[in-house]
Design a protein around this motif. Structure first.
Motif, PDB file in Angstrom:
ATOM      1  N   GLU A 106      -0.489  11.848  10.255  1.00 35.62           N
ATOM      2  CA  GLU A 106      -1.210  10.787  10.975  1.00 35.62           C
ATOM      3  C   GLU A 106      -2.117  10.000  10.025  1.00 35.62           C
ATOM      4  O   GLU A 106      -2.178   8.773  10.073  1.00 35.62           O
ATOM      5  CB  GLU A 106      -2.068  11.379  12.111  1.00 35.62           C
ATOM      6  CG  GLU A 106      -1.284  11.871  13.311  1.00 35.62           C
ATOM      7  CD  GLU A 106      -0.592  13.215  13.058  1.00 35.62           C
ATOM      8  OE1 GLU A 106      -0.927  13.901  12.056  1.00 35.62           O
ATOM      9  OE2 GLU A 106       0.300  13.576  13.846  1.00 35.62           O
ATOM     10  N   GLU A 107      -2.819  10.744   9.133  1.00 36.26           N
ATOM     11  CA  GLU A 107      -3.739  10.078   8.203  1.00 36.26           C
ATOM     12  C   GLU A 107      -3.006   9.164   7.222  1.00 36.26           C
ATOM     13  O   GLU A 107      -3.578   8.204   6.713  1.00 36.26           O
ATOM     14  CB  GLU A 107      -4.539  11.133   7.414  1.00 36.26           C
ATOM     15  CG  GLU A 107      -5.626  11.790   8.239  1.00 36.26           C
ATOM     16  CD  GLU A 107      -6.169  13.082   7.612  1.00 36.26           C
ATOM     17  OE1 GLU A 107      -7.170  13.585   8.124  1.00 36.26           O
ATOM     18  OE2 GLU A 107      -5.572  13.584   6.628  1.00 36.26           O
ATOM     19  N   ARG A 108      -1.744   9.456   6.959  1.00 35.30           N
ATOM     20  CA  ARG A 108      -0.969   8.639   6.028  1.00 35.30           C
ATOM     21  C   ARG A 108      -0.607   7.262   6.606  1.00 35.30           C
ATOM     22  O   ARG A 108      -0.113   6.401   5.892  1.00 35.30           O
ATOM     23  CB  ARG A 108       0.303   9.386   5.599  1.00 35.30           C
ATOM     24  CG  ARG A 108       0.009  10.588   4.719  1.00 35.30           C
ATOM     25  CD  ARG A 108       1.242  11.412   4.459  1.00 35.30           C
ATOM     26  NE  ARG A 108       2.207  10.741   3.599  1.00 35.30           N
ATOM     27  CZ  ARG A 108       3.348  11.321   3.189  1.00 35.30           C
ATOM     28  NH1 ARG A 108       3.638  12.558   3.564  1.00 35.30           N
ATOM     29  NH2 ARG A 108       4.177  10.665   2.407  1.00 35.30           N
ATOM     30  N   LEU A 109      -0.855   7.097   7.916  1.00 36.49           N
ATOM     31  CA  LEU A 109      -0.484   5.834   8.570  1.00 36.49           C
ATOM     32  C   LEU A 109      -1.684   4.990   8.987  1.00 36.49           C
ATOM     33  O   LEU A 109      -1.536   3.817   9.325  1.00 36.49           O
ATOM     34  CB  LEU A 109       0.337   6.130   9.841  1.00 36.49           C
ATOM     35  CG  LEU A 109       1.560   7.024   9.673  1.00 36.49           C
ATOM     36  CD1 LEU A 109       2.232   7.242  11.015  1.00 36.49           C
ATOM     37  CD2 LEU A 109       2.540   6.418   8.681  1.00 36.49           C
ATOM     38  N   LEU A 115       0.833  -1.217   0.000  1.00 40.85           N
ATOM     39  CA  LEU A 115       0.000   0.000   0.000  1.00 40.85           C
ATOM     40  C   LEU A 115       0.861   1.258   0.000  1.00 40.85           C
ATOM     41  O   LEU A 115       1.878   1.333   0.688  1.00 40.85           O
ATOM     42  CB  LEU A 115      -0.910   0.011   1.234  1.00 40.85           C
ATOM     43  CG  LEU A 115      -1.884  -1.161   1.377  1.00 40.85           C
ATOM     44  CD1 LEU A 115      -2.763  -0.959   2.610  1.00 40.85           C
ATOM     45  CD2 LEU A 115      -2.750  -1.335   0.125  1.00 40.85           C
ATOM     46  N   THR A 116       0.405   2.245  -0.745  1.00 39.70           N
ATOM     47  CA  THR A 116       1.103   3.525  -0.743  1.00 39.70           C
ATOM     48  C   THR A 116       0.923   4.222   0.605  1.00 39.70           C
ATOM     49  O   THR A 116      -0.077   4.007   1.305  1.00 39.70           O
ATOM     50  CB  THR A 116       0.590   4.451  -1.857  1.00 39.70           C
ATOM     51  OG1 THR A 116       1.404   5.637  -1.878  1.00 39.70           O
ATOM     52  CG2 THR A 116      -0.857   4.865  -1.638  1.00 39.70           C
ATOM     53  N   THR A 117       1.887   5.076   0.940  1.00 35.64           N
ATOM     54  CA  THR A 117       1.721   5.970   2.084  1.00 35.64           C
ATOM     55  C   THR A 117       1.760   7.427   1.605  1.00 35.64           C
ATOM     56  O   THR A 117       1.845   8.348   2.400  1.00 35.64           O
ATOM     57  CB  THR A 117       2.845   5.736   3.130  1.00 35.64           C
ATOM     58  OG1 THR A 117       4.109   5.866   2.488  1.00 35.64           O
ATOM     59  CG2 THR A 117       2.737   4.381   3.773  1.00 35.64           C
ATOM     60  N   SER A 118       1.725   7.591   0.283  1.00 34.73           N
ATOM     61  CA  SER A 118       1.836   8.934  -0.311  1.00 34.73           C
ATOM     62  C   SER A 118       0.739   9.212  -1.316  1.00 34.73           C
ATOM     63  O   SER A 118       0.974   9.862  -2.328  1.00 34.73           O
ATOM     64  CB  SER A 118       3.190   9.076  -1.018  1.00 34.73           C
ATOM     65  OG  SER A 118       4.238   8.810  -0.141  1.00 34.73           O
TER      66      SER A 118
END
Ligand code: ZN
Length: 281
Positions: A96-99, A86-89
């Motif tokens: 926080e929302e990216r994790l 899964l992307t984190t970008s």
């Protein structure tokens, strides 16, 4: 040299529109169908971004939940095995929302973009030290294998830093993404430069964006890469003027790999090569 080649497919990305290529999978159903087709064609890893109902990139953990559930169910129905990355970008979000999706879904792998640069002279691709520390702690706690995406030479030094800090455990894995304006061009010279900077125990893969897609695929295989990445996130054309599908790009990579004497890694091979956690854990 390990003869097995891991083919990753970057199915959707954050920016490619249906107007540019109608084959870009946007809805959860389309993403799941493409994952199945690409797995059947030989891809071992699905690199996934999500889109909202308007087709815009989103990091909404609820949408990721829906997409990943649908992908896993579709694979299971066909008795297929595929690594989920899964992307984190993917889209505007707080650190926080990216994790959130990593914590709730604990995918096999995630992207770990080790640095910040001006993407295509359009926007700042921001991965601050604060975020990379949070992401590092998150991947360790959730047993997610980070794939360090390298767009520029300086990112290798950042990767060294996070390895030393203990956020990248086991053998570090790198994905060179070359040809994004603002980062390094997709040339053989640049690929050799980057590969020579890797630690001894590294595994690596590469994708060329746009017109350097094929040259980077061929050079990577010639240089003994552990993997290559293809897919509509990185390149929407099969050849000049001819639009591609994800399946077409995977099938071509499989044919080339075999012609070059490489075998195509299964998901199980990929777990072993990259040191991923076992299936179902
Ligand atoms: Zn991506």
């Amino acid at each position: 040299m390990d003869q097995r080649l891991i083919i990753s497919v970057a199915l959707t990305g954050g920016g490619t529109s249906k107007e540019a290529n109608s084959a870009v999978p946007i809805t959860p159903e389309e993403i799941a169908a493409d994952a199945v087709a690409c797995c059947k064609a030989g891809a071992a890893v699905a690199h996934i971004h999500c889109r909202d109902k308007q087709g815009r990139a989103t990091m909404d953990a609820g949408v990721f939940q829906e997409v990943v559930t649908m992908v896993k169910n579709a694979l299971q129905e066909e008795r297929l095995d595929m690594i989920i990355n899964l992307t984190t970008s993917g889209g505007p979000a707080t650190d926080e929302e990216r994790l959130l999706h990593l914590k709730s879904l604990q995918p096999d792998m995630c992207s770990y973009d080790v640095g910040t640069f001006n993407w295509g002279n359009m926007f700042v691709f921001e991965n601050s030290p604060k975020f990379l520390k949070m992401l590092g702690e998150c991947v360790v706690q959730n047993n997610v294998k980070p794939e360090m995406e390298i767009f520029d030479g300086g990112m290798i030094g950042n990767a060294d830093y996070y390895i030393k800090k203990g956020y990248i455990t086991g053998n570090p894995h790198y994905q060179f993404i070359l040809g994004v304006s603002g980062g390094l061009d997709g040339t053989v010279e640049n690929l050799v430069f980057l590969k020579n900077k890797l630690p001894q125990n590294a595994t690596w893969s590469c994708s060329g964006i746009g017109k350097c897609h094929m040259p980077m695929l061929l050079a990577s295989i010639a240089m003994g890469a552990n993997g290559v990445r293809v897919g509509l996130e990185d390149n929407i054309y099969y050849s000049k003027g001819e639009l591609a599908t994800n399946e077409m790009l995977v099938s071509r990579a499989v044919r080339i790999a075999k012609e070059c004497g490489r075998t195509v890694a299964t998901a199980e091979d990929t777990r072993e090569i990259l040191g991923l956690r076992k299936k179902g854990i």
